[in-house]
Design an enzyme around this catalytic site. Structure first.
Site, short mmCIF file in Angstrom:
data_model
loop_
_atom_site.label_atom_id
_atom_site.label_comp_id
_atom_site.label_asym_id
_atom_site.label_seq_id
_atom_site.Cartn_x
_atom_site.Cartn_y
_atom_site.Cartn_z
N ASP A 92 77.35 -45.83 31.51
CA ASP A 92 78.30 -46.74 32.15
C ASP A 92 79.30 -45.96 32.99
O ASP A 92 80.39 -46.46 33.29
CB ASP A 92 79.06 -47.55 31.09
CG ASP A 92 78.38 -48.88 30.83
OD1 ASP A 92 77.16 -48.94 30.98
OD2 ASP A 92 79.07 -49.84 30.46
N SER A 133 83.48 -24.13 36.37
CA SER A 133 84.69 -24.57 37.07
C SER A 133 84.59 -24.27 38.57
O SER A 133 85.17 -24.98 39.39
CB SER A 133 85.92 -23.88 36.49
OG SER A 133 86.09 -24.24 35.13
N ARG A 243 87.01 -39.41 34.76
CA ARG A 243 88.00 -38.52 34.16
C ARG A 243 88.98 -39.31 33.29
O ARG A 243 89.71 -38.74 32.49
CB ARG A 243 88.77 -37.76 35.25
CG ARG A 243 87.95 -36.70 35.95
CD ARG A 243 88.84 -35.75 36.72
NE ARG A 243 88.07 -34.72 37.39
CZ ARG A 243 87.77 -34.73 38.67
NH1 ARG A 243 88.17 -35.74 39.42
NH2 ARG A 243 87.06 -33.75 39.22
N THR A 366 88.02 -27.72 32.77
CA THR A 366 88.84 -27.21 31.67
C THR A 366 90.30 -27.60 31.87
O THR A 366 90.74 -27.87 33.00
CB THR A 366 88.74 -25.68 31.57
OG1 THR A 366 89.33 -25.10 32.76
CG2 THR A 366 87.29 -25.22 31.46
N ARG A 376 99.68 -26.58 41.43
CA ARG A 376 99.59 -26.46 42.89
C ARG A 376 100.30 -27.64 43.56
O ARG A 376 101.02 -27.47 44.54
CB ARG A 376 98.13 -26.41 43.33
CG ARG A 376 97.94 -26.20 44.84
CD ARG A 376 96.48 -26.28 45.24
NE ARG A 376 95.66 -25.39 44.45
CZ ARG A 376 94.73 -25.80 43.58
NH1 ARG A 376 94.53 -27.10 43.39
NH2 ARG A 376 94.02 -24.93 42.92
#
Length: 385
Positions: A92, A133, A243, A366, A376
């Site tokens: 999903d 990463s 996320r 990470t 940043r």
């Protein structure tokens, strides 16, 4: 007022219905962990009740629900079985969302209704042995060959690989440097030249079917290209939803289960003539766990609402993921401590809860990478408190 109190009546009904259904997954959660066996039977139960593909628009058979609703579903599933929640967040999540937002109309009609029906499981693969990463370091490539492409290379850490039918694979498609040369292709299980490796035996989430992928001159037709070189920024924007509704939401569900389990234990365990929950030091530990859980939930729900309103800032996603990951680690660790020796026993869920959330601070970027992003933005002035 907690974050849960700000839900609508329909959202609370959805949350409660999924929680009740998912409570039946508790008995098999330890078995999936012990046997390294993805609990696909739980996915069938969810799909039979209409809880798969809920964000897919009605035009493709779904309910067209938002990220917040998707978050509520996955959180409740994770309370009972983290492995099922990961399968849910993949089927999903990233791959179908990418198809919905970046795919052709033919790709949408080919795949999205099958996600809704629960008869198509998805995975996506980005990481390589030398490119985690650092996405720009990808070496797996897709080279044009007539009317299609030939893929060569390998991928690592692919969740749900053992059970997935469709894979979104990120590959280098041009000589452009960095992410500018990376595109995304859809590869179906059983495609000649495509092999799924053995199940990886990791510290936690052992029932998610995680495995490496191998491509040896694997041919796919051109209509299996989801996006060409240079489309990574668009994909990363799509991934903002995952996320939130995926990784940190699974952490929420597991941490809530750990806190509830610890609370029940200290209320029943007696030492020195009283329940250990009567000792102030242990009550403070429970209080700290609740504070962190509610903070994480507030961040996750806030970010989900922002995504649904089209207002999400990637830095908010980084802040949310980092806080939820690390709060879940602290909460599950504290639950083990409160349970004493039982917290270390595989006969109880405490140690499994800790193992299941520990790797979440590594997956989907990470926490160090997300801190880099946040720092940043602060230095450059794009983020202000």
């Amino acid at each position: 007022m907690s974050a849960s109190d700000m839900l609508s009546d329909d959202q609370m009904m959805l949350r409660d219905a999924v929680q009740q259904l998912a409570s039946g997954f508790l008995a098999g959660a330890s078995r999936a962990d012990r046997e390294l066996k993805p609990p696909v039977e739980n996915m069938k139960t969810l799909s039979d009740q209409g809880f798969t593909g809920t964000f897919v628009p009605e035009a493709y058979g779904g309910l067209g629900l938002g990220v917040l609703e998707n978050t509520l579903i996955i959180e409740q599933v994770a309370r009972s079985c983290a492995n099922t929640a990961i399968l849910m967040s993949m089927t999903d999540g990233a791959t179908p969302r990418a198809i919905l937002h970046l795919g052709s109309e033919e790709q949408k009609r080919r795949y999205l209704p099958r996600f809704v029906a629960g008869n198509l499981y998805a995975a996506w693969s980005m990481s390589e042995a030398d490119a985690g990463s650092d996405l720009a370091g990808m070496k797996a490539k897709a080279v044009r060959d007539g009317d299609g492409y030939r893929i060569s290379g390998s991928k690592m850490w692919c969740s749900c690989a053992q059970v997935a039918d469709l894979f979104l694979v990120l590959v280098r498609m041009s000589d452009a440097k960095g992410l500018g040369g990376v595109g995304g292709v859809l590869v179906e299980r059983g495609t000649p030249g495509f092999e799924i490796g053995e199940h990886l035996d990791l510290i936690g989430l052992r029932g998610t079917g995680m495995a490496p992928l191998f491509f040896d001159d694997c041919y796919i037709p051109a209509d299996h290209v989801l996006f060409g070189a240079g489309g990574m920024r668009d994909l990363l924007n799509v991934f903002n939803a995952d996320r939130i509704s995926g990784n940190p939401t699974v952490c929420l569900g597991v941490a809530a289960s750990a806190l509830n389990g610890a609370a029940e234990y200290v209320a029943s365990r007696r030492q020195f003539g009283q329940a250990i929950g009567d000792f102030q030091g242990l009550r403070w530990k429970l209080a700290d766990m609740a504070i962190e859980l509610e903070g994480a939930r507030a961040l996750v729900y806030r970010a989900a609402r922002a995504l649904d309103a089209g207002q999400i800032d990637p830095i908010d996603a980084s802040i949310t993921k980092t806080f939820a990951n690390e709060a879940a680690i602290r909460i599950t660790d504290a639950a083990m401590q409160l349970a004493g020796g039982y917290g270390l026993s595989a006969e109880y869920p405490f140690e499994r809860h800790f193992r299941d959330v520990r790797g979440m601070a590594i997956g989907y970027g990470t926490t160090e990478i997300h801190r880099n992003n946040i720092g940043r933005a602060i230095v450059e002035g794009s983020y202000r408190a």
